[in-house]
Design a protein around this motif. Structure first.
Motif, PDB file in Angstrom:
ATOM      1  N   TYR A   1      -3.919  15.285  12.317  1.00 30.83           N
ATOM      2  CA  TYR A   1      -3.174  14.579  11.278  1.00 30.83           C
ATOM      3  C   TYR A   1      -3.744  13.167  11.121  1.00 30.83           C
ATOM      4  CZ  TYR A   1       0.296  18.250  10.863  1.00 30.83           C
ATOM      5  OH  TYR A   1       0.925  19.447  10.605  1.00 30.83           O
ATOM      6  N   TYR A   2      -3.973  12.807   9.876  1.00 31.96           N
ATOM      7  CA  TYR A   2      -4.532  11.498   9.533  1.00 31.96           C
ATOM      8  C   TYR A   2      -3.577  10.753   8.609  1.00 31.96           C
ATOM      9  CZ  TYR A   2      -8.952  13.752  10.882  1.00 31.96           C
ATOM     10  OH  TYR A   2      -9.950  14.421  11.544  1.00 31.96           O
ATOM     11  N   CYS A   3      -3.526   9.440   8.771  1.00 34.84           N
ATOM     12  CA  CYS A   3      -2.860   8.630   7.764  1.00 34.84           C
ATOM     13  C   CYS A   3      -3.929   7.813   7.034  1.00 34.84           C
ATOM     14  CB  CYS A   3      -1.794   7.717   8.368  1.00 34.84           C
ATOM     15  SG  CYS A   3      -2.399   6.415   9.453  1.00 34.84           S
ATOM     16  N   ALA A   4      -3.587   7.437   5.823  1.00 42.48           N
ATOM     17  CA  ALA A   4      -4.515   6.677   4.997  1.00 42.48           C
ATOM     18  C   ALA A   4      -3.725   5.752   4.087  1.00 42.48           C
ATOM     19  CB  ALA A   4      -5.392   7.615   4.171  1.00 42.48           C
ATOM     20  N   ALA A   5      -4.340   4.657   3.708  1.00 42.28           N
ATOM     21  CA  ALA A   5      -3.679   3.659   2.872  1.00 42.28           C
ATOM     22  C   ALA A   5      -4.474   3.446   1.590  1.00 42.28           C
ATOM     23  CB  ALA A   5      -3.553   2.339   3.633  1.00 42.28           C
TER      24      ALA A   5
ATOM     25  N   ARG B   1      -9.357  19.197   4.443  1.00 40.82           N
ATOM     26  CA  ARG B   1      -8.255  18.265   4.653  1.00 40.82           C
ATOM     27  C   ARG B   1      -7.275  18.396   3.488  1.00 40.82           C
ATOM     28  NH1 ARG B   1      -9.726  12.348   6.825  1.00 40.82           N
ATOM     29  NH2 ARG B   1     -10.965  13.770   8.121  1.00 40.82           N
ATOM     30  N   GLU B   2      -6.000  18.458   3.817  1.00 43.27           N
ATOM     31  CA  GLU B   2      -4.981  18.626   2.792  1.00 43.27           C
ATOM     32  C   GLU B   2      -3.906  17.558   2.913  1.00 43.27           C
ATOM     33  OE1 GLU B   2      -2.836  22.308   3.157  1.00 43.27           O
ATOM     34  OE2 GLU B   2      -2.200  21.892   5.198  1.00 43.27           O
TER      35      GLU B   2
ATOM     36  N   TYR C   1       0.820  -1.198   0.000  1.00 42.13           N
ATOM     37  CA  TYR C   1       0.000   0.000   0.000  1.00 42.13           C
ATOM     38  C   TYR C   1       0.859   1.253   0.000  1.00 42.13           C
ATOM     39  CZ  TYR C   1      -4.190  -2.684   1.064  1.00 42.13           C
ATOM     40  OH  TYR C   1      -5.246  -3.554   0.998  1.00 42.13           O
ATOM     41  N   ALA C   2       0.379   2.257  -0.691  1.00 41.68           N
ATOM     42  CA  ALA C   2       0.930   3.596  -0.532  1.00 41.68           C
ATOM     43  C   ALA C   2       0.228   4.241   0.663  1.00 41.68           C
ATOM     44  CB  ALA C   2       0.696   4.423  -1.787  1.00 41.68           C
ATOM     45  N   ILE C   3       0.991   5.018   1.402  1.00 42.98           N
ATOM     46  CA  ILE C   3       0.465   5.666   2.603  1.00 42.98           C
ATOM     47  C   ILE C   3       0.569   7.177   2.450  1.00 42.98           C
ATOM     48  CG2 ILE C   3       0.644   5.894   5.092  1.00 42.98           C
ATOM     49  CD1 ILE C   3      -0.129   3.097   4.108  1.00 42.98           C
ATOM     50  N   GLY C   4      -0.503   7.832   2.785  1.00 40.53           N
ATOM     51  CA  GLY C   4      -0.504   9.288   2.766  1.00 40.53           C
ATOM     52  C   GLY C   4      -0.749   9.831   4.161  1.00 40.53           C
ATOM     53  N   TRP C   5      -0.127  10.958   4.421  1.00 42.86           N
ATOM     54  CA  TRP C   5      -0.425  11.725   5.627  1.00 42.86           C
ATOM     55  C   TRP C   5      -1.182  12.985   5.213  1.00 42.86           C
ATOM     56  CZ3 TRP C   5      -0.076  10.464  10.637  1.00 42.86           C
ATOM     57  CH2 TRP C   5       0.768   9.421  11.015  1.00 42.86           C
ATOM     58  N   PHE C   6      -2.243  13.261   5.930  1.00 43.01           N
ATOM     59  CA  PHE C   6      -3.091  14.411   5.652  1.00 43.01           C
ATOM     60  C   PHE C   6      -3.302  15.181   6.945  1.00 43.01           C
ATOM     61  CE2 PHE C   6      -4.347  13.062   1.427  1.00 43.01           C
ATOM     62  CZ  PHE C   6      -4.060  11.704   1.476  1.00 43.01           C
ATOM     63  N   ARG C   7      -3.728  16.420   6.828  1.00 44.06           N
ATOM     64  CA  ARG C   7      -4.038  17.181   8.028  1.00 44.06           C
ATOM     65  C   ARG C   7      -5.246  18.073   7.761  1.00 44.06           C
ATOM     66  NH1 ARG C   7       1.320  21.128   8.242  1.00 44.06           N
ATOM     67  NH2 ARG C   7       0.785  22.465   6.449  1.00 44.06           N
ATOM     68  N   GLN C   8      -5.930  18.368   8.839  1.00 43.51           N
ATOM     69  CA  GLN C   8      -7.105  19.228   8.746  1.00 43.51           C
ATOM     70  C   GLN C   8      -7.130  20.171   9.937  1.00 43.51           C
ATOM     71  OE1 GLN C   8     -10.847  17.160   8.266  1.00 43.51           O
ATOM     72  NE2 GLN C   8     -11.780  18.961   7.333  1.00 43.51           N
TER      73      GLN C   8
ATOM     74  N   GLY D   1      -7.079   9.832  13.360  1.00 48.88           N
ATOM     75  CA  GLY D   1      -6.444  11.135  13.503  1.00 48.88           C
ATOM     76  C   GLY D   1      -5.769  11.335  14.848  1.00 48.88           C
ATOM     77  N   THR D   2      -4.737  12.184  14.838  1.00 46.25           N
ATOM     78  CA  THR D   2      -4.040  12.555  16.062  1.00 46.25           C
ATOM     79  C   THR D   2      -3.806  14.062  16.032  1.00 46.25           C
ATOM     80  OG1 THR D   2      -2.122  12.070  17.482  1.00 46.25           O
ATOM     81  CG2 THR D   2      -1.717  12.094  15.108  1.00 46.25           C
ATOM     82  N   GLN D   3      -4.036  14.718  17.146  1.00 47.64           N
ATOM     83  CA  GLN D   3      -3.951  16.167  17.217  1.00 47.64           C
ATOM     84  C   GLN D   3      -2.502  16.618  17.380  1.00 47.64           C
ATOM     85  OE1 GLN D   3      -6.530  18.691  17.139  1.00 47.64           O
ATOM     86  NE2 GLN D   3      -4.733  20.035  17.006  1.00 47.64           N
ATOM     87  N   VAL D   4      -2.116  17.574  16.565  1.00 50.81           N
ATOM     88  CA  VAL D   4      -0.816  18.232  16.695  1.00 50.81           C
ATOM     89  C   VAL D   4      -1.085  19.715  16.925  1.00 50.81           C
ATOM     90  CG1 VAL D   4       1.301  18.912  15.511  1.00 50.81           C
ATOM     91  CG2 VAL D   4       0.426  16.566  15.282  1.00 50.81           C
TER      92      VAL D   4
END
Length: 130
Positions: free
Chosen positions: A93-97, A45-46, A32-39, A123-126
């Motif tokens: 911050y979110y990760c997705a596969a 969400r970007e 899988y490719a993994i992306g990190w996103f944030r909102q 998601g995890t808050q930063v």
């Protein structure tokens, strides 16, 4: 049960660092490719960064040179090392596969195509204070 779990978020002062982890259960991340996103509040969400199954990486301009994505398939985990943090990095911050494949020359599409992703974490808050 298929699941992605992010961890490592928290409160940090501007200029500080955090390392986020994205750990998969119920499936192997290898293919899988993994992306990190944030909102951020009130914003869409970007995409922040992504890494393909063969290790190719891409970073949004806003984080290039400060963030580093990596993967450890043996641990079924992808990391996002975030350095020189700024208040504007504050977000969930979110990760997705995704099983979709993209050539290394087109990875910008991988972090722009949120609909391509099969699995999302919670998601995890930063929070970066000035």
């Amino acid at each position: 049960q298929v699941q992605l779990v992010e961890s490592g978020g928290g409160l940090v002062q501007a200029g500080g660092s955090l390392r986020l982890s994205c750990t998969a259960s119920g499936f192997a991340l290898d293919y899988y490719a993994i992306g990190w996103f944030r909102q951020a509040p009130g914003k869409e969400r970007e995409g922040v960064s992504c890494i393909t199954s063969d290790g190719s990486t891409y970073y949004a301009d806003s984080v290039k040179g400060r963030f580093a994505i990596s993967r450890d398939n043996a641990k079924n985990t992808v990391y996002l090392q975030m350095n020189s943090l700024k208040p504007e990095d504050t977000a969930v911050y979110y990760c997705a596969a995704t099983a979709a494949t993209y050539p290394s020359t087109a990875l910008i599409a991988l972090i722009e195509s949120l609909d391509e992703y099969d699995y999302w974490g919670q998601g995890t808050q930063v929070t970066v204070s000035s």
